[in-house]
Write a protein that holds these residues in place. Structure first.
Motif, PDB file in Angstrom:
ATOM      1  N   VAL A   6       0.839  -1.196   0.000  1.00  0.00           N
ATOM      2  CA  VAL A   6       0.000   0.000   0.000  1.00  0.00           C
ATOM      3  C   VAL A   6       0.872   1.244   0.000  1.00  0.00           C
ATOM      4  O   VAL A   6       1.975   1.247   0.553  1.00  0.00           O
ATOM      5  CB  VAL A   6      -0.980   0.033   1.204  1.00  0.00           C
ATOM      6  N   PHE A   7       0.357   2.288  -0.611  1.00  0.00           N
ATOM      7  CA  PHE A   7       1.012   3.591  -0.625  1.00  0.00           C
ATOM      8  C   PHE A   7       0.078   4.568   0.071  1.00  0.00           C
ATOM      9  O   PHE A   7      -1.083   4.703  -0.325  1.00  0.00           O
ATOM     10  CB  PHE A   7       1.287   4.040  -2.057  1.00  0.00           C
ATOM     11  N   VAL A   8       0.569   5.247   1.094  1.00  0.00           N
ATOM     12  CA  VAL A   8      -0.235   6.208   1.836  1.00  0.00           C
ATOM     13  C   VAL A   8       0.205   7.615   1.474  1.00  0.00           C
ATOM     14  O   VAL A   8       1.377   7.976   1.651  1.00  0.00           O
ATOM     15  CB  VAL A   8      -0.114   5.994   3.360  1.00  0.00           C
ATOM     16  N   ILE A  26       4.640   6.951  -6.611  1.00  0.00           N
ATOM     17  CA  ILE A  26       3.710   5.826  -6.755  1.00  0.00           C
ATOM     18  C   ILE A  26       4.165   4.918  -7.898  1.00  0.00           C
ATOM     19  O   ILE A  26       4.109   3.682  -7.793  1.00  0.00           O
ATOM     20  CB  ILE A  26       2.277   6.339  -6.997  1.00  0.00           C
ATOM     21  N   SER A  27       4.635   5.511  -8.988  1.00  0.00           N
ATOM     22  CA  SER A  27       5.112   4.725 -10.127  1.00  0.00           C
ATOM     23  C   SER A  27       6.315   3.868  -9.732  1.00  0.00           C
ATOM     24  O   SER A  27       6.458   2.728 -10.187  1.00  0.00           O
ATOM     25  CB  SER A  27       5.487   5.650 -11.288  1.00  0.00           C
ATOM     26  N   LYS A  28       7.175   4.403  -8.872  1.00  0.00           N
ATOM     27  CA  LYS A  28       8.337   3.630  -8.414  1.00  0.00           C
ATOM     28  C   LYS A  28       7.913   2.497  -7.486  1.00  0.00           C
ATOM     29  O   LYS A  28       8.466   1.392  -7.547  1.00  0.00           O
ATOM     30  CB  LYS A  28       9.304   4.556  -7.680  1.00  0.00           C
ATOM     31  N   ALA A  29       6.918   2.759  -6.632  1.00  0.00           N
ATOM     32  CA  ALA A  29       6.488   1.761  -5.642  1.00  0.00           C
ATOM     33  C   ALA A  29       5.603   0.685  -6.262  1.00  0.00           C
ATOM     34  O   ALA A  29       5.611  -0.465  -5.833  1.00  0.00           O
ATOM     35  CB  ALA A  29       5.749   2.449  -4.498  1.00  0.00           C
ATOM     36  N   HIS A  30       4.806   1.056  -7.258  1.00  0.00           N
ATOM     37  CA  HIS A  30       3.858   0.154  -7.923  1.00  0.00           C
ATOM     38  C   HIS A  30       3.009  -0.605  -6.885  1.00  0.00           C
ATOM     39  O   HIS A  30       2.997  -1.838  -6.855  1.00  0.00           O
ATOM     40  CB  HIS A  30       4.607  -0.839  -8.807  1.00  0.00           C
ATOM     41  N   PRO A  31       2.273   0.134  -6.051  1.00  0.00           N
ATOM     42  CA  PRO A  31       1.501  -0.511  -4.977  1.00  0.00           C
ATOM     43  C   PRO A  31       0.192  -1.124  -5.476  1.00  0.00           C
ATOM     44  O   PRO A  31      -0.259  -0.848  -6.587  1.00  0.00           O
ATOM     45  CB  PRO A  31       1.206   0.652  -4.032  1.00  0.00           C
ATOM     46  N   ASP A  32      -0.399  -1.954  -4.613  1.00  0.00           N
ATOM     47  CA  ASP A  32      -1.722  -2.496  -4.919  1.00  0.00           C
ATOM     48  C   ASP A  32      -2.801  -1.445  -4.713  1.00  0.00           C
ATOM     49  O   ASP A  32      -3.751  -1.358  -5.487  1.00  0.00           O
ATOM     50  CB  ASP A  32      -2.006  -3.711  -4.021  1.00  0.00           C
ATOM     51  N   ILE A  33      -2.666  -0.662  -3.642  1.00  0.00           N
ATOM     52  CA  ILE A  33      -3.647   0.385  -3.328  1.00  0.00           C
ATOM     53  C   ILE A  33      -2.921   1.665  -2.936  1.00  0.00           C
ATOM     54  O   ILE A  33      -1.915   1.625  -2.220  1.00  0.00           O
ATOM     55  CB  ILE A  33      -4.573  -0.012  -2.156  1.00  0.00           C
TER      56      ILE A  33
END
Length: 353
Positions: free
Chosen positions: A208-210, A257-264
């Protein structure tokens, strides 16, 4: 009909009795297919399906015969499909299989709001993530304050209505829907979806990305969520209070976010910033879902105490929040949101025309 049969067999369902009120025309018709004189007769589903599945339709006194699905409003799945087949047969009409992957929505306040239970909502969103569709989908949870602001801004309302999933956050929305005869199932808040989705993803080593919180507390957010949900991978970014969905910080967030590629992506910036960020940039976000969850982080860290369950279930959580922070919230709840009554009355008038 094959998709219906496959679904039922996969779920391990059968034999099934679909119970109809014996005083209804359809109920009498179902019973008369085998023995016109017996109110306890069953119409074999084979009349329509050529015996592919042991489903029977009969009167509502036959509960002792086996597993039962009652034809009530809350049973929108199997029973609804079977009843449609029976009705088509009763009216001598061809039955066309519908796409039941589509979710049931209620059109109200200019939005297609999903009518489902909280558990189903969580499962729907987790399944969407697992499907790896390659497109970031936006989840919004409108409450009374949102509806009032959307009513005043048609452009924002059209953009908001384009979200992929719209769940009713406010209990008054559920009550209003029943008043206008549309009946949303239950409230589904962003604050409740946040921990439920984190828990669901933790078991799958999800990510997840917060986006939100106070500037500089990224490490604290990551550590707290990892401790609460073992196995969950967490990345956080805490922008300044001047964050704009179209500003430099938004571009930085998209890059991270593009670097992390999270599910949510959980966006905790308040309405409308959090929703605009997802809706405007959804095509650029390398994530499964983007969901605005408002004060969820404040609840998680204990900065704001959530209302007791009995107040939440009776629609009085707003009063709890007003008493907890009257200086900030009095105008919203006691002045601005009063116009929601007029919006409901207008909806009711449009419905009765």
């Amino acid at each position: 009909m094959d998709s219906l049969f496959t679904f039922l067999f996969e779920e391990g369902v059968g034999p099934i009795i679909i119970l109809l009120n014996e005083s209804s025309r359809l109920g009498r018709y179902a019973g008369s297919k085998v023995n016109p004189r017996s109110r306890y007769s069953l119409m074999p589903y084979a009349v329509i399906s050529n015996g592919k599945l042991p489903i029977w339709v009969g009167s509502d006194r036959l509960q002792q015969w086996g597993p039962v699905i009652r034809l009530q409003k809350r049973n929108f799945g199997i029973s609804k499909r079977v009843l449609e087949v029976v009705r088509a047969h009763y009216n001598n009409e061809p039955y066309l299989e519908k796409d039941y992957t589509k979710l049931e929505t209620i059109n109200i306040f200019g939005l297609e709001i999903l009518s489902t239970t909280f558990t189903s909502a969580v499962n729907i969103l987790l399944s969407d993530i697992s499907s790896k569709s390659g497109r970031c989908k936006v989840v919004v949870t409108p409450n009374v304050d949102h509806i009032v602001k959307l009513d005043r801004d048609p452009i924002l309302c059209r953009l908001y209505a384009s979200a992929d999933y719209i769940f009713p956050d406010g209990f008054p929305l559920v009550i209003a829907s029943k008043l206008v005869g549309k009946g949303l199932c239950q409230r589904i808040t962003g604050a409740d979806l946040f921990p439920a989705l984190c828990k669901g993803l933790a078991s799958q080593r999800g990510h997840v990305f917060v986006l939100g919180g106070f500037p500089g507390e990224e490490d604290n957010i990551c550590a707290t969520l990892r401790a609460q949900f073992p196995g969950l991978r967490v990345t956080a970014m805490c922008p300044t209070f001047e964050f704009s969905p179209k500003g430099v910080e938004a571009e930085n967030a998209i890059e991270n976010i593009s670097k992390a590629h999270p599910d949510i992506v959980f966006v905790c910036l308040g309405f409308p910033k959090q929703d605009l960020f997802g809706l405007i940039h959804r095509k650029r976000l390398q994530a499964g879902l983007v969901l605005g969850v408002g004060a969820a982080l404040d609840f998680t860290f204990g900065r704001i105490k959530r209302a007791p369950i009995f107040l939440q279930s009776t629609g009085m959580e707003w009063l709890w929040r007003l008493c907890s922070d009257p200086v900030r919230l009095w105008r919203r709840y006691l002045v601005e949101d009063v116009s929601f009554i007029g919006i409901v009355m207008r909806e009711l008038a449009n419905t009765t025309r």
